[in-house]
Design an enzyme around this catalytic site. Structure first.
Site, PDB file in Angstrom:
ATOM      1  N   ASN A  22     -15.402  13.622  22.397  1.00 37.61           N
ATOM      2  CA  ASN A  22     -14.424  13.992  21.169  1.00 37.61           C
ATOM      3  C   ASN A  22     -13.995  15.583  21.594  1.00 37.61           C
ATOM      4  O   ASN A  22     -14.642  16.312  22.131  1.00 37.61           O
ATOM      5  CB  ASN A  22     -15.113  14.134  19.851  1.00 37.61           C
ATOM      6  CG  ASN A  22     -14.174  14.532  18.866  1.00 37.61           C
ATOM      7  OD1 ASN A  22     -13.260  13.654  18.615  1.00 37.61           O
ATOM      8  ND2 ASN A  22     -14.274  15.665  17.989  1.00 37.61           N
ATOM      9  N   ARG A  41     -10.626  -1.684   6.980  1.00 34.04           N
ATOM     10  CA  ARG A  41      -9.834  -2.903   7.568  1.00 34.04           C
ATOM     11  C   ARG A  41      -9.566  -2.410   8.936  1.00 34.04           C
ATOM     12  O   ARG A  41      -9.178  -3.127   9.851  1.00 34.04           O
ATOM     13  CB  ARG A  41      -8.735  -2.751   6.761  1.00 34.04           C
ATOM     14  CG  ARG A  41      -7.603  -1.977   6.428  1.00 34.04           C
ATOM     15  CD  ARG A  41      -6.622  -1.755   7.575  1.00 34.04           C
ATOM     16  NE  ARG A  41      -5.347  -1.146   7.008  1.00 34.04           N
ATOM     17  CZ  ARG A  41      -4.507  -0.536   7.850  1.00 34.04           C
ATOM     18  NH1 ARG A  41      -4.745  -0.280   9.359  1.00 34.04           N
ATOM     19  NH2 ARG A  41      -3.329  -0.137   7.366  1.00 34.04           N
ATOM     20  N   HIS A  78     -13.160  10.690  10.856  1.00 32.82           N
ATOM     21  CA  HIS A  78     -13.704  10.274   9.642  1.00 32.82           C
ATOM     22  C   HIS A  78     -13.857   8.727  10.130  1.00 32.82           C
ATOM     23  O   HIS A  78     -14.737   7.991   9.861  1.00 32.82           O
ATOM     24  CB  HIS A  78     -12.974  10.554   8.250  1.00 32.82           C
ATOM     25  CG  HIS A  78     -13.079   9.633   7.434  1.00 32.82           C
ATOM     26  ND1 HIS A  78     -14.230   9.756   6.747  1.00 32.82           N
ATOM     27  CD2 HIS A  78     -12.422   8.532   6.803  1.00 32.82           C
ATOM     28  CE1 HIS A  78     -14.413   8.879   5.606  1.00 32.82           C
ATOM     29  NE2 HIS A  78     -13.254   8.108   5.845  1.00 32.82           N
ATOM     30  N   MET A 111      -6.684   2.301  18.522  1.00 28.65           N
ATOM     31  CA  MET A 111      -6.414   2.274  17.160  1.00 28.65           C
ATOM     32  C   MET A 111      -5.816   3.674  16.613  1.00 28.65           C
ATOM     33  O   MET A 111      -5.885   3.539  15.452  1.00 28.65           O
ATOM     34  CB  MET A 111      -8.117   2.066  16.722  1.00 28.65           C
ATOM     35  CG  MET A 111      -8.811   0.928  17.161  1.00 28.65           C
ATOM     36  SD  MET A 111      -8.045  -0.656  17.158  1.00 28.65           S
ATOM     37  CE  MET A 111      -7.659  -0.887  15.369  1.00 28.65           C
ATOM     38  N   GLY A 139      -3.811  -1.838  18.222  1.00 26.80           N
ATOM     39  CA  GLY A 139      -4.162  -2.074  16.717  1.00 26.80           C
ATOM     40  C   GLY A 139      -3.182  -0.963  15.900  1.00 26.80           C
ATOM     41  O   GLY A 139      -3.673   0.138  15.874  1.00 26.80           O
ATOM     42  N   LYS A 164       2.915   9.100  19.265  1.00 27.40           N
ATOM     43  CA  LYS A 164       1.627   9.494  19.475  1.00 27.40           C
ATOM     44  C   LYS A 164       1.084   8.563  20.546  1.00 27.40           C
ATOM     45  O   LYS A 164       1.828   7.493  21.304  1.00 27.40           O
ATOM     46  CB  LYS A 164       0.929   8.601  18.324  1.00 27.40           C
ATOM     47  CG  LYS A 164       0.694   9.627  17.294  1.00 27.40           C
ATOM     48  CD  LYS A 164      -0.150   8.979  15.945  1.00 27.40           C
ATOM     49  CE  LYS A 164      -0.961   9.811  14.750  1.00 27.40           C
ATOM     50  NZ  LYS A 164      -1.480   9.393  13.792  1.00 27.40           N
ATOM     51  N   THR A 205      -2.882   4.943  17.346  1.00 25.37           N
ATOM     52  CA  THR A 205      -1.474   5.238  17.600  1.00 25.37           C
ATOM     53  C   THR A 205      -0.856   4.164  16.451  1.00 25.37           C
ATOM     54  O   THR A 205      -0.739   3.092  16.764  1.00 25.37           O
ATOM     55  CB  THR A 205      -0.901   4.988  18.962  1.00 25.37           C
ATOM     56  OG1 THR A 205      -1.641   6.052  19.944  1.00 25.37           O
ATOM     57  CG2 THR A 205       0.476   5.189  19.176  1.00 25.37           C
ATOM     58  N   LYS A 229       1.008  -1.289  -0.084  1.00 31.56           N
ATOM     59  CA  LYS A 229       0.049   0.044   0.109  1.00 31.56           C
ATOM     60  C   LYS A 229       0.924   1.140  -0.052  1.00 31.56           C
ATOM     61  O   LYS A 229       1.709   1.168   0.865  1.00 31.56           O
ATOM     62  CB  LYS A 229      -0.795   0.129   1.224  1.00 31.56           C
ATOM     63  CG  LYS A 229      -1.850   1.226   1.184  1.00 31.56           C
ATOM     64  CD  LYS A 229      -2.958   1.463   2.214  1.00 31.56           C
ATOM     65  CE  LYS A 229      -2.349   1.764   3.561  1.00 31.56           C
ATOM     66  NZ  LYS A 229      -3.424   1.997   4.593  1.00 31.56           N
TER      67      LYS A 229
END
Length: 332
Positions: free
Chosen positions: A170, A121, A148, A230, A303, A237, A232, A78
């Site tokens: 958020n 994914r 998103h 999900m 993840g 981060k 980092t 990718k």
């Protein structure tokens, strides 16, 4: 997964973003990701070193994720990255294309749009972790982040347990509307809450932000919670307090990425855990490791996002598009 020789007589297949959205659903993505995690744990699929660089233009990060899955006979990469100014241009900030090759010959096989596939994914990855690690009686789903990717995460997670309520936080509360709309569509109660309240109520927590500081304190987490981190995927981060790793049973998609650029990097650096404390989730899928061991145990899935996930979903998309006559072709 797909046979690498499919439709090679027609030339190189091209599968557009629009076609990917038409043919690839959450069920297909879940199966593809679960299968490739299984193959990784058996050492029959492996990722190559990731290249990720700031290009010095448009504040963009660009790179390559690649690998080979011997079980599925999928080889490719990718190529793409993150352009933070794209949102002002009505474009997705993440832009990518998946390139598949024939493992038997090295010939170019398919070009597949990667933006939508990256989103599904990533959501499938956290969904796989929920399916294998969350308590079966989990009722409240909590989300930290409303970008998103959050909508994909929400829809995929809701299919894994009989959740009765969704709560979310958020930094910009107005963005929570996109999650509220989905819950309204599904007749599911939704509430905007503080991070501390979210941790006190949620049975499953998904963090999906680009934060560089802990958004969740270890003292807020209640026993029995499953956390899917999900966001980092880069050195520096961070989404959760590193101390959570010391009290949780920890799983990941790929160990090498988890300890270097995933959420676990901070716990490793602080000496709170070591590499041997982190379990590849593929081993749980294959039954060679136990997942959750009690209803009170805190489980955490790191993840990081691996290239094999992208190749897995792109391979399925190419197969479906070719079978349904929705791919276009060209010859080099």
């Amino acid at each position: 997964m797909t046979n690498s020789n499919q439709n090679t007589s027609k030339g190189v297949s091209v599968v557009s973003e629009a076609v990917c959205q038409q043919i690839m659903g959450r069920t297909e993505a879940f199966s593809a990701v679960e299968n490739v995690f299984s193959a990784m744990a058996k050492n029959s699929a492996y990722n190559f070193p990731v290249i990720r660089e700031a290009i010095g233009h448009a504040d963009a990060l660009y790179g390559f994720k690649s690998g080979f899955d011997r079980d599925g006979m999928v080889l490719g990469l990718k190529s793409g990255g993150y352009w933070p100014g794209n949102i002002q241009k009505d474009l997705t900030n993440h832009q990518s294309t998946v390139i598949l090759f024939d493992p038997d010959t090295g010939k170019l096989r398919s070009l597949v749009g990667g933006n939508y596939l990256t989103a599904i994914r990533t959501a499938a990855s956290s969904a796989v972790s929920i399916a294998h690690l969350a308590r079966h009686d989990s009722k409240v789903l909590g989300l930290i982040g409303a970008g998103h990717q959050s909508t994909f995460q929400l829809r995929a997670a809701l299919e894994q347990r009989d959740f009765e309520k969704v709560i979310a936080w958020n930094k910009e509360p107005e963005n929570l509307t996109r999650l509220a709309v989905i819950c309204d569509e599904l007749s599911l109660p939704f509430e905007s809450v503080s991070r501390e309240v979210l941790c006190a109520q949620a049975d499953v927590i998904i963090t999906i932000t680009s934060a560089f500081e802990a958004l969740i304190d270890t003292n807020w987490i209640k026993p029995g919670t499953h956390i899917a981190c999900m966001g980092t995927d880069t050195i520096g981060k961070q989404e959760v307090d590193a101390n959570i790793f010391a009290s949780a049973r920890v799983f990941t998609d790929e160990l090498a990425q988890s300890i270097t650029l995933g959420e676990a990097q901070h716990a490793i650096k602080a000496g709170l855990i070591n590499q041997a404390d982190i379990i590849p989730i593929g081993e749980v899928i294959n039954g060679t490791q136990i997942g959750r061991t009690s209803d009170d145990e805190i489980t955490l899935f790191d993840g990081t996002g691996v290239g094999l996930q992208d190749l897995a979903v792109a391979s399925v998309a190419a197969k479906l598009a070719e079978e349904q006559g929705l791919a276009s072709y060209f010859n080099l």
